[in-house]
Design a protein around this motif. Structure first.
Motif, PDB file in Angstrom:
ATOM      1  N   THR A 154       0.843  -1.207   0.000  1.00 49.39           N
ATOM      2  CA  THR A 154       0.000   0.000   0.000  1.00 49.39           C
ATOM      3  C   THR A 154       0.871   1.247   0.000  1.00 49.39           C
ATOM      4  N   THR A 155       1.944   1.238   0.826  1.00 48.91           N
ATOM      5  CA  THR A 155       2.835   2.403   0.857  1.00 48.91           C
ATOM      6  C   THR A 155       3.421   2.656  -0.529  1.00 48.91           C
ATOM      7  N   LEU A 156       3.930   1.609  -1.179  1.00 52.51           N
ATOM      8  CA  LEU A 156       4.543   1.803  -2.502  1.00 52.51           C
ATOM      9  C   LEU A 156       3.532   2.335  -3.511  1.00 52.51           C
ATOM     10  N   SER A 157       2.318   1.808  -3.442  1.00 53.54           N
ATOM     11  CA  SER A 157       1.326   2.237  -4.416  1.00 53.54           C
ATOM     12  C   SER A 157       0.928   3.701  -4.171  1.00 53.54           C
ATOM     13  N   ARG A 158       0.812   4.107  -2.902  1.00 52.48           N
ATOM     14  CA  ARG A 158       0.483   5.516  -2.625  1.00 52.48           C
ATOM     15  C   ARG A 158       1.615   6.450  -3.040  1.00 52.48           C
ATOM     16  N   ILE A 159       2.839   5.980  -2.880  1.00 49.53           N
ATOM     17  CA  ILE A 159       3.997   6.804  -3.253  1.00 49.53           C
ATOM     18  C   ILE A 159       4.035   6.991  -4.767  1.00 49.53           C
ATOM     19  N   VAL A 160       3.833   5.902  -5.499  1.00 44.71           N
ATOM     20  CA  VAL A 160       3.869   5.977  -6.958  1.00 44.71           C
ATOM     21  C   VAL A 160       2.753   6.891  -7.475  1.00 44.71           C
ATOM     22  N   ASP A 161       1.618   6.886  -6.785  1.00 39.46           N
ATOM     23  CA  ASP A 161       0.503   7.771  -7.180  1.00 39.46           C
ATOM     24  C   ASP A 161       0.891   9.247  -7.101  1.00 39.46           C
ATOM     25  N   LEU A 162       1.936   9.567  -6.333  1.00 38.96           N
ATOM     26  CA  LEU A 162       2.371  10.967  -6.216  1.00 38.96           C
ATOM     27  C   LEU A 162       3.366  11.345  -7.328  1.00 38.96           C
ATOM     28  N   HIS A 163       3.737  10.394  -8.164  1.00 38.52           N
ATOM     29  CA  HIS A 163       4.614  10.604  -9.330  1.00 38.52           C
ATOM     30  C   HIS A 163       5.939  11.298  -9.008  1.00 38.52           C
ATOM     31  N   PRO A 164       6.664  10.860  -7.975  1.00 36.27           N
ATOM     32  CA  PRO A 164       7.979  11.471  -7.752  1.00 36.27           C
ATOM     33  C   PRO A 164       8.940  11.036  -8.862  1.00 36.27           C
ATOM     34  N   GLU A 165       9.968  11.841  -9.089  1.00 40.49           N
ATOM     35  CA  GLU A 165      10.970  11.480 -10.096  1.00 40.49           C
ATOM     36  C   GLU A 165      11.917  10.407  -9.552  1.00 40.49           C
ATOM     37  N   HIS A 166      11.972  10.291  -8.222  1.00 45.09           N
ATOM     38  CA  HIS A 166      12.984   9.435  -7.602  1.00 45.09           C
ATOM     39  C   HIS A 166      12.404   8.827  -6.326  1.00 45.09           C
ATOM     40  N   ILE A 167      12.743   7.571  -6.056  1.00 45.04           N
ATOM     41  CA  ILE A 167      12.284   6.910  -4.820  1.00 45.04           C
ATOM     42  C   ILE A 167      13.474   6.186  -4.194  1.00 45.04           C
ATOM     43  N   SER A 168      13.656   6.362  -2.881  1.00 44.35           N
ATOM     44  CA  SER A 168      14.671   5.593  -2.146  1.00 44.35           C
ATOM     45  C   SER A 168      13.947   4.681  -1.165  1.00 44.35           C
ATOM     46  N   ALA A 169      14.394   3.461  -1.032  1.00 44.09           N
ATOM     47  CA  ALA A 169      13.793   2.544  -0.059  1.00 44.09           C
ATOM     48  C   ALA A 169      14.899   1.794   0.667  1.00 44.09           C
ATOM     49  N   TYR A 170      15.058   2.097   1.941  1.00 44.72           N
ATOM     50  CA  TYR A 170      16.124   1.485   2.751  1.00 44.72           C
ATOM     51  C   TYR A 170      15.498   0.548   3.785  1.00 44.72           C
ATOM     52  N   ALA A 171      16.181  -0.557   4.051  1.00 48.05           N
ATOM     53  CA  ALA A 171      15.731  -1.454   5.121  1.00 48.05           C
ATOM     54  C   ALA A 171      16.025  -0.774   6.461  1.00 48.05           C
ATOM     55  N   LEU A 172      15.131  -0.941   7.410  1.00 48.90           N
ATOM     56  CA  LEU A 172      15.371  -0.388   8.751  1.00 48.90           C
ATOM     57  C   LEU A 172      16.621  -1.029   9.344  1.00 48.90           C
ATOM     58  N   THR A 173      17.523  -0.211   9.872  1.00 46.59           N
ATOM     59  CA  THR A 173      18.658  -0.789  10.602  1.00 46.59           C
ATOM     60  C   THR A 173      18.548  -0.349  12.056  1.00 46.59           C
ATOM     61  N   LEU A 174      18.863  -1.267  12.934  1.00 48.47           N
ATOM     62  CA  LEU A 174      18.765  -0.967  14.365  1.00 48.47           C
ATOM     63  C   LEU A 174      20.103  -0.456  14.838  1.00 48.47           C
ATOM     64  N   GLU A 175      20.129   0.786  15.293  1.00 47.97           N
ATOM     65  CA  GLU A 175      21.399   1.402  15.674  1.00 47.97           C
ATOM     66  C   GLU A 175      21.535   1.415  17.179  1.00 47.97           C
ATOM     67  N   HIS A 176      22.739   1.093  17.603  1.00 43.40           N
ATOM     68  CA  HIS A 176      23.052   1.116  19.028  1.00 43.40           C
ATOM     69  C   HIS A 176      22.844   2.535  19.571  1.00 43.40           C
ATOM     70  N   GLY A 177      22.274   2.660  20.758  1.00 47.70           N
ATOM     71  CA  GLY A 177      22.120   3.986  21.357  1.00 47.70           C
ATOM     72  C   GLY A 177      20.819   4.678  20.982  1.00 47.70           C
ATOM     73  N   THR A 178      20.001   4.043  20.120  1.00 43.04           N
ATOM     74  CA  THR A 178      18.689   4.624  19.802  1.00 43.04           C
ATOM     75  C   THR A 178      17.627   3.868  20.607  1.00 43.04           C
ATOM     76  N   PRO A 179      16.432   4.482  20.816  1.00 41.41           N
ATOM     77  CA  PRO A 179      15.368   3.719  21.488  1.00 41.41           C
ATOM     78  C   PRO A 179      15.065   2.400  20.767  1.00 41.41           C
ATOM     79  N   PHE A 180      15.031   2.402  19.416  1.00 45.91           N
ATOM     80  CA  PHE A 180      14.757   1.158  18.693  1.00 45.91           C
ATOM     81  C   PHE A 180      15.820   0.107  19.016  1.00 45.91           C
TER      82      PHE A 180
END
Ligand code: SF4
Length: 423
Positions: A182-208
């Motif tokens: 659903t997220t990808l389809s809503r993003i494409v509907d906005l017709h951006p020229e460029h899309i970045s998609a990164y996997a979540l990384t868990l960083e030491h020292g963050t709440p996550f």
């Protein structure tokens, strides 16, 4: 020699998101005017040292991209961007068609500010959207909802921006494949020229990071995260986006098919027209100057970084002339510097260029830079990775010798295993 790029770090955020480990600070917006003055002093100082730099032109070092990253650069006013860009234009030879980008958080950039930054010369905006799902945005502690994203994109178009990136994160806690679709389809509907998609990384020292170590973060397993990535590849290709870097997709003005059929076309020419030129500078291992707290640069044989804290950074630039002279491109704010060896440069060439899914690591380019071929330096590594199905070689069609080495589909999923061999 490629023209140089410029990165400016703006380390201010309204709120610190739960997963973020960037060098950024919430609640310090009062320091923005002093910080902008310090940035301008750092630009002037570095420019005063540039005379012997190899890409220097009569008007200064040739610059073809500028990137304001953060933090949240969109917290600066139009007149603050104007002052910084005037200082950069006075200091360096900025090309007429330079790509000038800012990162912006949806909801932090009004229509008036969009007009002002467009007038200042900024021509590309990268919006940190992350997700179109309200619950996911809340969990990430983002300050916007998806309605604000739609409004921001609409306002940016109205202000004349014709080059927009939307940033996404996948592999979020409790995220399902359906919600990612659903997220990808809503993003494409906005017709951006460029899309970045990164996997979540868990960083030491963050709440996550800390919730995850206590088992409190229900993350998708690696198979589901891989399914999300593969779905993005398929869905975005089907919607006209060219996958040109592991985590980046862009629209192209010309058809890829006609380019592929052109015998004079090199692998690099297949990079889509809306690819981020600034990030290509990193991935091609070309030089960039860095300004601002915690900013990292690579030029004139140095890798270097500045003091992290806003206060320290400003203090170091109160009176740069009182410091002993620093070699270009270092400023009094630099706290780490490393003179690169040829082995460092070769290794970084592989790590950066192999991220490019079409262009890859290029034999003729490597030979021109280092005076030897890829197989002369990495015969064992390349052979092993090809054997494991993580790397493939392509010829240019002119000679039998491979011209390009690039990640296979499997290699894109297991990129870290590939990169480790070249460290
Ligand atoms: S807005 Fe971006 S830079 Fe700021 S805290 Fe959130 S993720 Fe980090």
């Amino acid at each position: 020699m490629s023209p140089t790029s410029i990165y400016l770090h703006i380390p201010f955020c309204k709120h610190r998101c739960a997963y973020c480990d960037f060098n950024t600070y919430a609640g310090q917006e009062d320091s923005i005017p002093d910080y902008v003055n310090a940035l301008i002093r750092e630009i002037d100082y570095v420019a005063s040292q540039q005379a012997n730099y190899s890409t220097s032109e009569p008007g200064g070092t040739a610059i073809h991209t500028i990137f304001f990253g953060g933090g949240t650069p969109s917290l600066l006013s139009g007149s603050q961007f104007d002052a910084i860009l005037k200082a950069l234009r006075a200091a360096f030879a900025l090309s007429a068609d330079a790509e000038i980008s800012i990162e912006a958080n949806p909801g932090t950039i009004s229509h008036e500010k969009l007009d002002a930054i467009r007038d200042a010369g900024i021509n590309r905006i990268s919006f940190g959207v992350q997700s179109a799902n309200t619950e996911e945005l809340r969990m990430l502690e983002r300050i916007h909802d998806f309605f604000t994203v739609i409004e921001s994109v609409f306002n940016a178009r109205k202000a004349g921006f014709d080059n927009l990136n939307l940033d996404l994160i996948y592999g979020l806690p409790e995220q399902t494949l359906a919600s990612w679709k659903t997220t990808l389809s809503r993003i494409v509907d906005l017709h951006p020229e460029h899309i970045s998609a990164y996997a979540l990384t868990l960083e030491h020292g963050t709440p996550f990071g800390s919730w995850s170590s206590k088992g409190l973060l229900p993350l998708p397993d690696s198979d589901l995260a891989a399914d999300m990535y593969e779905y993005a590849e398929e869905f975005l290709a089907g919607n006209g986006y060219v996958h040109y870097e592991i985590s980046n997709w862009a629209r192209d003005i010309d058809s890829q098919k006609s380019k592929v059929e052109d015998p004079t076309c090199s692998f690099r020419d297949l990079t889509p027209s809306y690819a981020c030129r600034h990030n290509l500078q990193y991935w091609h291992s070309h030089p960039y100057l860095a300004f601002g707290a915690g900013a990292h640069g690579y030029a004139n044989g140095y890798r270097y970084s500045n003091a992290l804290r806003i206060k320290t950074y400003i203090e170091r630039l109160v009176d740069p002339s009182s410091f002993t002279s620093h070699p270009f491109p270092l400023s009094p704010a630099a706290v780490n510097q490393h003179k690169q060896t040829i082995q460092d440069d070769m290794s970084e060439y592989m790590l950066n260029n192999l991220r490019l899914t079409i262009a890859g690591a290029v034999e003729s380019d490597f030979r021109m830079r280092f005076g030897c071929g890829l197989l002369d330096v990495y015969p064992k590594e390349i052979e092993e990775l090809i054997h494991l199905g993580l790397l493939e070689s392509k010829t240019s069609g002119i000679s039998e010798t491979p011209e390009v080495y690039r990640l296979t589909k499997r290699g894109r999923l297991l990129g870290n295993q590939v990169f480790l061999r070249f460290v």
